[in-house]
Design an enzyme around this catalytic site. Structure first.
Site, PDB file in Angstrom:
ATOM      1  N   HIS A  58     -28.892  58.032  30.882  1.00 59.61           N
ATOM      2  CA  HIS A  58     -28.752  56.614  31.190  1.00 59.61           C
ATOM      3  C   HIS A  58     -27.313  56.184  30.931  1.00 59.61           C
ATOM      4  O   HIS A  58     -26.519  56.950  30.376  1.00 59.61           O
ATOM      5  CB  HIS A  58     -29.728  55.751  30.369  1.00 59.61           C
ATOM      6  CG  HIS A  58     -29.417  55.655  28.914  1.00 59.61           C
ATOM      7  ND1 HIS A  58     -29.697  56.666  28.022  1.00 59.61           N
ATOM      8  CD2 HIS A  58     -28.859  54.647  28.187  1.00 59.61           C
ATOM      9  CE1 HIS A  58     -29.320  56.297  26.813  1.00 59.61           C
ATOM     10  NE2 HIS A  58     -28.806  55.077  26.882  1.00 59.61           N
ATOM     11  N   HIS A  60     -24.820  52.443  30.085  1.00 59.68           N
ATOM     12  CA  HIS A  60     -24.684  51.013  29.843  1.00 59.68           C
ATOM     13  C   HIS A  60     -23.294  50.625  30.322  1.00 59.68           C
ATOM     14  O   HIS A  60     -22.328  51.373  30.118  1.00 59.68           O
ATOM     15  CB  HIS A  60     -24.794  50.677  28.353  1.00 59.68           C
ATOM     16  CG  HIS A  60     -26.093  51.054  27.736  1.00 59.68           C
ATOM     17  ND1 HIS A  60     -27.259  50.375  27.988  1.00 59.68           N
ATOM     18  CD2 HIS A  60     -26.418  52.042  26.868  1.00 59.68           C
ATOM     19  CE1 HIS A  60     -28.242  50.924  27.308  1.00 59.68           C
ATOM     20  NE2 HIS A  60     -27.757  51.949  26.620  1.00 59.68           N
ATOM     21  N   TYR A 146     -17.635  60.170  26.710  1.00 61.11           N
ATOM     22  CA  TYR A 146     -17.957  59.399  27.917  1.00 61.11           C
ATOM     23  C   TYR A 146     -18.126  57.917  27.586  1.00 61.11           C
ATOM     24  O   TYR A 146     -19.134  57.302  27.919  1.00 61.11           O
ATOM     25  CB  TYR A 146     -19.220  59.957  28.577  1.00 61.11           C
ATOM     26  CG  TYR A 146     -19.208  61.458  28.671  1.00 61.11           C
ATOM     27  CD1 TYR A 146     -18.255  62.132  29.440  1.00 61.11           C
ATOM     28  CD2 TYR A 146     -20.126  62.224  27.962  1.00 61.11           C
ATOM     29  CE1 TYR A 146     -18.226  63.516  29.506  1.00 61.11           C
ATOM     30  CE2 TYR A 146     -20.106  63.608  28.032  1.00 61.11           C
ATOM     31  CZ  TYR A 146     -19.153  64.242  28.795  1.00 61.11           C
ATOM     32  OH  TYR A 146     -19.131  65.616  28.854  1.00 61.11           O
TER      33      TYR A 146
END
Length: 166
Positions: A58, A60, A146
């Site tokens: 996932h 954000h 990341y």
């Protein structure tokens, strides 16, 4: 009750976007493909990435949209499509998705939150930068490769020891 997305032009939004397979590591294993998808979409549909973290399954992000534009849904659709096109169709694709010519890589929906003020923005940026620590991938936020925390540190906005042991 039908969910309605915020539709404010020039606003700042926080997003959570998930892969369909929450056990996958597709995003971090293919980080350059994801970065390319973002750059491609930003060229035709500009937006500023205020903060972002990419986790294995996932991501954000906080985006600031142009003053006359509120169409973050189109941007996410294009990013997901550009990323997905790089892969052979080996994932399970439901009949519903096949009928809509969708892939099975991403969850259909995403979660968004309209950032209300500077305090709200600060809390969401901190949430993004802390996410790899929260999930147990690293002990210090700065150790996750990341994350936009590296740019924040370079600008002097964040101490390198923030949210972790020195």
């Amino acid at each position: 009750m039908r969910y309605r997305r915020a539709n404010i032009t020039g606003a700042t939004y926080f997003f959570t976007v998930n892969l369909a397979d929450r056990n996958s590591q597709l995003l971090t294993e293919n980080i350059e493909l994801l970065r390319t998808a973002f750059r491609k979409v930003q060229q035709t549909h500009p937006f500023e990435i205020v903060a972002m973290v990419v986790m294995p399954d996932h991501l954000h992000a906080i985006w600031h949209l142009p003053e006359n534009d509120a169409d973050f849904s189109l941007r996410w659709s294009l990013i997901k499509a550009a990323f997905s096109k790089a892969f052979s169709k080996t994932e399970n694709i439901s009949a519903s998705r096949q009928n809509k010519r969708e892939r099975g890589i991403w969850q259909r929906r995403f979660w968004e939150h309209l950032i209300g003020d500077d305090n709200d923005l600060e809390k969401h940026v901190a949430y993004i930068h802390f996410n790899p620590v929260k999930h147990g991938y690293v002990n210090k936020a700065v150790d996750w490769p990341y994350s936009s925390i590296h740019k924040a540190i370079a600008r002097g906005d964040v101490d390198p020891c923030w949210a972790g042991e020195a």
